[in-house]
Design a protein around this motif. Structure first.
Motif, mmCIF file in Angstrom:
data_model
loop_
_atom_site.group_PDB
_atom_site.id
_atom_site.type_symbol
_atom_site.label_atom_id
_atom_site.label_comp_id
_atom_site.label_asym_id
_atom_site.label_seq_id
_atom_site.Cartn_x
_atom_site.Cartn_y
_atom_site.Cartn_z
ATOM 1 N N TRP A 168 -12.810 -45.360 30.125
ATOM 2 C CA TRP A 168 -13.109 -45.750 28.750
ATOM 3 C C TRP A 168 -14.531 -45.339 28.399
ATOM 4 O O TRP A 168 -15.449 -45.507 29.203
ATOM 5 N N ASP A 169 -14.720 -44.861 27.173
ATOM 6 C CA ASP A 169 -16.093 -44.602 26.741
ATOM 7 C C ASP A 169 -16.719 -45.942 26.318
ATOM 8 O O ASP A 169 -16.036 -46.968 26.212
ATOM 9 N N ASP A 170 -18.021 -45.944 26.115
ATOM 10 C CA ASP A 170 -18.748 -47.179 25.818
ATOM 11 C C ASP A 170 -18.246 -47.871 24.560
ATOM 12 O O ASP A 170 -18.168 -49.104 24.517
#
Length: 150
Positions: A129-131
């Motif tokens: 997952w990205d931030d």
């Protein structure tokens, strides 16, 4: 019933299924982590250990209320944890008549060791997952759990 209501009901049912899957997987992982901590104890004992690890010293009453266990169960489990050297009693610095329960060094070490496996599975699931996705998920869970941001 109009299409908007039908869609809302379907979405709520899907959410319920996903929450059930999360709760079931979390419970299974907690049982596994508890066994890694000490296979001779009931998983409920590890729930107390985990609470003390996360929030620090507490009275038996606070532990019972926070974990939704009855006081007699907490008392029995705490006595087992004390005998095994995982938990200790100390006089409350705020109320000299009160007793606080806390983890011993052995209890803290065994908790950290037991949580390593659980955390590795958790971090594996969110590793791609990205931030922004992680932040959104965290915010939505906080809202769902009715917790104020800290």
């Amino acid at each position: 019933m109009d299409n908007n209501n039908i869609k809302r009901i379907e979405l709520e049912l899907k959410l319920g299924r996903e929450l059930n899957a999360l709760i079931s997987a979390s419970h299974a992982l907690n049982v596994k982590t508890a066994a890694r901590f000490d296979s001779t104890l009931q998983p409920a004992a590890f729930l107390l250990v985990r609470w003390l690890f996360s929030f620090g010293p507490a009275s038996a009453t606070v532990l019972a209320e926070s974990t939704a266990m009855d006081r007699s169960s907490v008392s029995r489990l705490v006595n087992q944890l004390k005998k095994l050297g995982y938990v200790q009693s100390e006089i409350s610095p705020n109320d000299r008549r009160g007793i606080l329960l806390s983890l011993t060094e052995l209890g803290r070490k065994k908790t950290i060791d037991a949580l390593k496996e659980k955390e590795s599975l958790f971090y594996e699931r969110i590793s791609k997952w990205d931030d922004s996705k992680l932040e959104l998920f965290t915010e939505m869970l906080r809202d769902f759990n009715c917790q104020d941001p800290k």
